[in-house]
Motif scaffolding. Sequence first.
Motif, short mmCIF file in Angstrom:
data_model
loop_
_atom_site.label_atom_id
_atom_site.label_comp_id
_atom_site.label_asym_id
_atom_site.label_seq_id
_atom_site.Cartn_x
_atom_site.Cartn_y
_atom_site.Cartn_z
N GLN A 119 7.59 32.12 41.90
CA GLN A 119 8.00 33.51 41.72
C GLN A 119 9.42 33.59 41.15
O GLN A 119 9.70 34.40 40.25
N MET A 120 10.32 32.77 41.69
CA MET A 120 11.70 32.77 41.20
C MET A 120 11.75 32.40 39.72
O MET A 120 12.51 32.99 38.94
N VAL A 122 9.35 32.77 37.44
CA VAL A 122 8.75 33.81 36.61
C VAL A 122 9.75 34.93 36.31
O VAL A 122 9.86 35.40 35.17
N ILE A 123 10.49 35.37 37.34
CA ILE A 123 11.40 36.49 37.11
C ILE A 123 12.82 36.03 36.78
O ILE A 123 13.71 36.86 36.56
N GLY A 124 13.05 34.71 36.75
CA GLY A 124 14.32 34.18 36.30
C GLY A 124 15.49 34.43 37.22
O GLY A 124 16.58 34.82 36.78
N VAL A 125 15.29 34.20 38.53
CA VAL A 125 16.38 34.38 39.50
C VAL A 125 16.68 33.05 40.17
O VAL A 125 15.89 32.12 40.13
N ASP A 126 17.86 32.97 40.82
CA ASP A 126 18.27 31.71 41.42
C ASP A 126 18.27 31.73 42.95
O ASP A 126 18.81 30.84 43.59
N TRP A 127 17.66 32.75 43.53
CA TRP A 127 17.57 32.81 44.98
C TRP A 127 16.43 33.74 45.37
O TRP A 127 15.84 34.43 44.53
N ASP A 147 15.71 25.59 43.75
CA ASP A 147 15.78 24.15 43.47
C ASP A 147 15.33 23.96 42.02
O ASP A 147 14.14 24.06 41.72
N ASP A 148 16.27 23.70 41.13
CA ASP A 148 15.95 23.61 39.70
C ASP A 148 14.98 22.48 39.38
O ASP A 148 14.14 22.61 38.48
#
Length: 199
Positions: A119-120, A122-127, A147-148
């Motif tokens: 989910q993170m 897909v929407i391009g967030v880091d938390w 976690d990249d």
Amino acid sequence: AVLGVSSYSSAYEVACRKRGLLPDLEASERMRWGHLHEQACRNEVERESGWRVEYPGAYAVVRSDEHPHMIASLDGIVHHPDRGPGALEIKTREWCPDAEVMDTASSPRSMWDVQHHHQMTVIGVDWGVLGVLVGGCRFRWMVVERDDELCKRIIATEREFWEALERGEMPQPDGSDATARALKALHRFFAEPEQRSDD
């Protein structure tokens, strides 16, 4: 499921459904009650954290701009005043001690963790925020940092899965219960016309 960490599905079963060989899964009673509790969980995250929680809607599907093979149906988006938006993932589970809930919630590479990182990505967030309703009456939540390395693995594995499907290739059956169910269902589906023709 595609990464092999789901206890409910498998890459093979997902591929069968995407190719129309099996019908979409019907919601179980547990899933239905999970959906019914979601709004209460969103309200509780908002009340306890003080952060605004946005709900895109039950039928809203988001596609990644950077990775168009990746889509998500979000439980919510949390808006932090300093960090910006984060992905909200809500889970329900049976009664258990708090320590067990948090161990499961914080376990890296678990089904919850992989889904949340999907989910993170897909929407391009880091938390994000993971909220867990336990036994229908106890709610716990925690902030999850992206976690990249895990996200890179998810992107690569899902891209490989979809490209294989486009080539008409199926994943190899594994030993999971989900794959066994899919194989049994396929056997019944293809055997029924023969049985009808013999009558």
